[in-house]
Write a protein that holds these residues in place. Sequence first.
Motif: not given
Length: 701
Positions: A422-438
């Motif tokens: 979908p043509d939208t940006d990733v949400s902040e909460g999900v970005r934070d969880r991905i960064e946590e996994a990284m």
Amino acid sequence: MHEEFPTDDPAVVTCGLPYANGDLHVGHLRTYVSGDAFSRALDRVGQNVAFVCGSDMHGTPIAVNAAEEGVDPEEFALEYHEQYEETFPKFNVDFDNYGHTHDETNTEVTREFVRSWIDNDHVVEKEIEVAWDAEEDQPLPDRFVEGTCPYCGEKARGDECDEGCQRHLEPGEIEDPVSTITGNPAEYRTRPHKFLRLSDFQDYLKAFIDRLEGTENAQNQPREWIEGELEDLCITRDMDWGIDYPGDGEEAEDLVLYVWVDAPIEYVSSTKQYSERVGTEAFDWEAAWKNQSDGTPPEGGDLVHIIGHDIIQHHTVFWPAMLRGADYNEPRAVMACGFVNLAGKAFSTSRNRAVWADDYIESGLHPDLYRYHIITGSEFTADVNFSWDGLQERVNSELVGTLGNFCYRSLLFAERNYDGTPDTDVSEGVRDRIEEAMAEFREAINDYRVRGLGRAPVELAKFGNEYIQQHEPWKLTDDDPEKAAQVIRDCVQISKAVAVLMEPVLPGKAEDLWSQLGEDGSVHEADLGDALAAPPAEFDDPDELFGQIEDDRVEELNEQLEESIAAAEEEADAETESDEEAADESEDMDIEPINDERVRFEEFQDLDLRVAEVLSAEPIEGADKLAKLQVDIGVEERQIVAGIKQLHDLDELPGTRIVVVANLEKNELFGVESNGMLLAAGEEADLLTTHGDSEPGTKIR
């Protein structure tokens, strides 16, 4: 102190060399798939890394087995070397270079090492007592000799107490030596041999072990040796098969180098071969291995050795001394794994109680399933259990039910409703969880936790499942299409992050997921930051990454295993019967003959044998086979050390009645005091007990 990965220096990851003397089974493969995963993870975070290994081609067992088959040792070993070269890629183990210890490069590099020791006055000649087979009139190096360990009393090979305290044994140390050629008692004769003077490096080693990184067992176990009196290492052997000792003089003409000299040097040689193939701009082997500073460690690249628990001493005492003596860089880290058991019991190659590498490949199961199971089944230092049932449970619940389920449902919904992302940006909460996994991924690398590399993508997928279930985008497509698009955009991003994070442990399946996302290139070329890069706008219908392992398939595989074990046992029993010898239940060992030397009744009466009750049992950190038991012997409680760690479930021992020798002199094994000895029968350590419920302290008469 070392910098965290990634560093600006080149890194080398190695695994203990497989010995070219037999087929590989899934237990052997634990260090190789772990080394592959660790090197891939380093590459993900931008570390310049070479993953190298090779086949160990020299040593007595190869010479013995080659002679039995009537072939040249080189021909014998090369056959297994070529087999290993074909097997590793089948498990997605991708060495940058895989050589062997008999090739031209390693022969020359090994001789350069030894010449450096000689030039730096680290080599001394000593007259030593060498075991000799008088009947065959020949010396008996290493494993042509068996006897008793002088330190713990267990049965031992000529160079190692492999069944007891795990100590390295120098020539002449073993007690009651017997020739494995004829079975006759071996005699000792004086012969000149060359020694690396380890005492030259004792102060260095004391400092080295304090800065060594890796697993706790590799950091702690060597301290007993390093802080004690270091015995010089005999670096030559009386045999024909091996690399010739490069010194001058007639006395050196008949000597070859000890296999534990040229084997670890293959790490250097294999890296050199890789560098010569790709060019020093891509990877500079000298920058990794040779000292690059004023002599204050760390001095060069980042060297990480991933090995089995049984060769810690070689990699943390002998090897750093060998490197130091030749002015080479020291290891940054040593990671030593626990044993792999088969369905709760030890592997037995003689009884064919093993799942061979070829068995797994022929099962048709994807190699990544094995990799995930063996890497995440326990912490790296702990023993791990392989079974078809255990593999099924882990795959079906974690890979199918969690990771595969999330990625499939997310990409399928995205493709059918949005033709892709979908043509939208990733949400902040999900970005934070991905960064946590990284961050968890990076932390696992720098903590040397291979298991963490496997858990990171599954935990992220678990979060994704909870996220999609909580928001139910299928209900939002009509009522709140903007919200639905946001949820699916987040799920596609999580799927891409999962692909990046799973690549070290599940490289084949990660490539499949990457392709389903419509990404260009290969996931193997992606870096960790790509986990947050926007996925392609369009991709096709996905396929399910993993399929359920069904019960009937597991039943079939278990039946095949039991049939192969039964067939091997029948063959072994038939051979035993034809030879009129009884076979030991565990490892096909002949029952020992009754000792002709009688003891007087008065001497037997000196032994104080008592009934004891086990109060607690726990493994001894750093020891492969030893366990610490607290026992009640009626009049007091005692602590006893026994070599039963791999042979009994320690959690089930409390409450068990056993028989102990109560008046044995106190001993110390791996720094743990032992005040007594339990009695057990055979190689499986069948614990001696009483028919009835004799009270603790009851005297055995």
